[in-house]
Enzyme design. Structure first.
Site, PDB file in Angstrom:
ATOM      1  CG  ASP A   1      -1.688   1.128   1.301  1.00 27.63           C
ATOM      2  OD1 ASP A   1      -2.830   1.099   0.265  1.00 27.63           O
ATOM      3  OD2 ASP A   1      -1.872   1.855   2.150  1.00 27.63           O
TER       4      ASP A   1
ATOM      5  CD  GLU B   1      -2.337   2.221  -3.390  1.00 28.01           C
ATOM      6  OE1 GLU B   1      -3.548   2.676  -3.704  1.00 28.01           O
ATOM      7  OE2 GLU B   1      -1.733   2.383  -2.260  1.00 28.01           O
TER       8      GLU B   1
END
Length: 558
Positions: A325, A354
């Site tokens: 993330d 990400e």
């Protein structure tokens, strides 16, 4: 010749080892400027006997440039090379130093790929090229064990989702519905965070070594992973290493003890006490969210803690990799160490970052295997769904990206059309399944690894967060069976033809002011022609002579 536009550098996506024996060479020229491009390549120690001219093919085109590519297999794993640029009868030879009107007399001033050292070759896990992912937001997939429901849990699907509500989804619910995944045909699952946190989305981690009790426990996860593996389904978990949650014990200690806290350097603190002034926390966070303090991944204790967590879940439960993330806000040094630890624990682990934008700096073989391919998402949505890009613009958007990464990265890019962070595909298409099907068909016939967001296959809709996080519909009478059958068909199609996964890609038709495209996926076994009409009206397309040499050349398609 417009030589000012010619570009090559002996690194990154321009000159790289594709595997242990093969080097890919690329060069950029002004769009439509060259009629032919060749690489002159050979062994510097046997130049006169090994030098050859290797034809280059046009890999991609964008608004300004053409990108050419060829493959060379040097017998001794080293290659000296230059380029021959041809515009009609005019020729220029490009060396590392200059442009020549005659062939270089010796290889001394050519470019060089010194040696293919296997340890330096960027090799993402081979299984990812064949993977079809299914993304699950655990709190909204299925409630399989009501005993672990958090306080205030709502009846399943009884209300529209809000940022703070709970419906009781858990890991047992996923176990109970593995038949659905097998029936659909997917062979990999990506879970958003599972670790202990206060929110329904779990991106505010409290304990990186504990499954949130709302979802189950480590044994439940291990059971789920084992059952998935028995079905040939890989499992990817979400790691939130950019920031923790406000209830993360080290942060709680700083809140309590301030300057005296032994954990104060675990975070990026500008001033104490920790507080929010005019909407801005006195410590760095994800965005300006006070619940998500940014971790100092340069601190040795933080680094050790997080890397232990990454290794722990691989060794304890057998997961197949990590999605990372907010990966672009964490230091490159940390990710290099992360890769070393993860690949030692499981050399076949998939590391997915990400990153929403151009990502080449993370895709050089020392950090990630791939990124979530939102530029692909934007291109597909612009052309098929929102129809704000014509066929030519669509091809340019894809071409620029294809030329920007080494091929092995493109083959495993995480190609999604929606997610927990975006409006659902059907909603973006204003409920028009025809648009949605075209977008999905392109997703499954293009480079990269496709991902289906849970529920898309049965017609689930929803706007931006939190609307895109609805409860999965398990009443089959409410399923869109036509859409489900379509997904099954494109999945089987992709699985049946390796050319759709790893073959070459070439647009045959992608014209200005047009809504029609035709392209080829090709390998040694198959030549697959895909033709799409993204218009309500019927159209006739013709494969122009010279665009492809083969049985379909000159074919008219209606």
């Amino acid at each position: 010749m417009f030589l000012e536009a010619v570009y090559h550098r002996p690194r990154k996506n321009w000159s790289y080892a594709y595997n242990g024996t093969t080097v890919h060479l690329r060069i950029r020229t002004k769009k439509d400027d060259m009629t032919a491009v060749y690489a002159l390549a050979g062994d510097k120690y046997m130049w006169d006997h090994t030098m050859e001219y290797v034809p280059m093919t046009k890999l991609a085109t964008d608004e300004l440039f053409d990108y050419w590519e060829c493959e060379v297999t040097p017998p001794y794993r080293r290659v000296k090379y230059g380029f021959l640029l041809q515009q009609g009868h005019e020729k220029r030879w490009m060396t590392e130093y200059d442009f020549l009107t005659e062939p270089p007399r010796n290889p001394d001033r050519l470019f060089e790929y010194p040696f293919i050292n296997p340890v330096d070759v960027f090799q993402p896990p081979a299984w990812v090229k064949d993977a079809i992912f299914y993304q699950i937001f655990p709190e909204r997939f299925a409630n399989g064990d009501t005993r672990n429901d958090p306080e205030g849990t709502l009846p399943w699907g009884s209300a529209d989702p809000t940022p703070s509500c709970f419906f009781g989804g858990d890991l047992q619910g996923v176990i109970d519905h593995l038949d659905h995944l097998s029936k659909l045909g997917v062979n990999a699952v990506y879970f958003t965070p599972l670790f202990k946190a206060t929110t329904n989305h779990k991106y505010d981690t409290e304990d990186y070594f504990q499954i949130d009790p709302q979802f189950g426990d480590k044994d439940t996860l291990k059971k789920l992973v084992d059952l998935c593996h028995e079905r040939g389904i890989r499992v990817l978990l979400d790691a939130v290493f950019n920031h923790s949650g406000r209830t993360f014990p080290p942060f709680v200690d700083v809140l309590k003890n301030g300057e005296k806290s032994k954990y104060k350097d675990w975070f990026h603190i500008r001033s104490l006490p920790l507080e929010v002034v005019d909407g801005i926390p006195t410590y760095d966070t994800f965005a300006f969210e006070p619940l998500m303090p940014k971790l100092n991944t340069e601190h040795p204790d933080v680094k050790e803690y997080l890397l232990k967590a990454a290794e722990y879940w691989i060794r304890e439960t057998g997961i197949d990799g990590w999605r990372l993330d907010v990966a672009n806000e964490v230091s490159h040094q940390f990710w290099r160490e992360f890769r070393r630890v993860v690949k030692q624990a499981n050399p076949d682990a998939y590391i997915l970052g990400e990153v929403w934008h151009e990502s080449s700096i993370w895709l050089e073989g020392d950090q990630f295997d791939a990124v979530m391919n939102y530029p692909f998402t934007n291109a597909v949505l612009d052309f098929f769904i929102h129809q704000i890009a014509d066929a030519e613009k669509f091809s340019f958007m894809l071409g620029k990206q294809l030329a920007g990464y080494p091929r092995q990265a493109s083959e495993v890019m995480f190609n999604l059309l929606d997610s927990h962070d975006t409006a659902r595909l059907l909603t973006q298409a204003d409920g028009d399944k025809r648009k949605m099907k075209l977008a999905v068909l392109f997703q499954f016939t293009y480079f990269g690894t496709p991902c289906i967001y849970y529920g898309d296959e049965v017609g689930l809709d929803g706007g931006h967060d939190p609307g895109c996080r609805k409860c999965m519909e398990w009443d089959e009478t409410k399923h869109d069976k036509d859409l489900f059958a379509f997904y099954q068909t494109v999945i089987r199609l992709r699985q049946a033809h390796a050319a759709l996964r790893t073959g070459t890609f070439k647009f045959l038709t992608a014209e200005k002011n047009s809504r029609q495209i035709a392209y080829l996926r090709e390998d040694d076994q198959d030549t697959i022609l895909v033709v799409m009409n993204n218009d309500k009206a019927g159209h006739t397309l013709r494969c122009l002579s010279g665009m492809h040499s083969g049985p379909i050349c000159g074919t008219t398609m209606s």
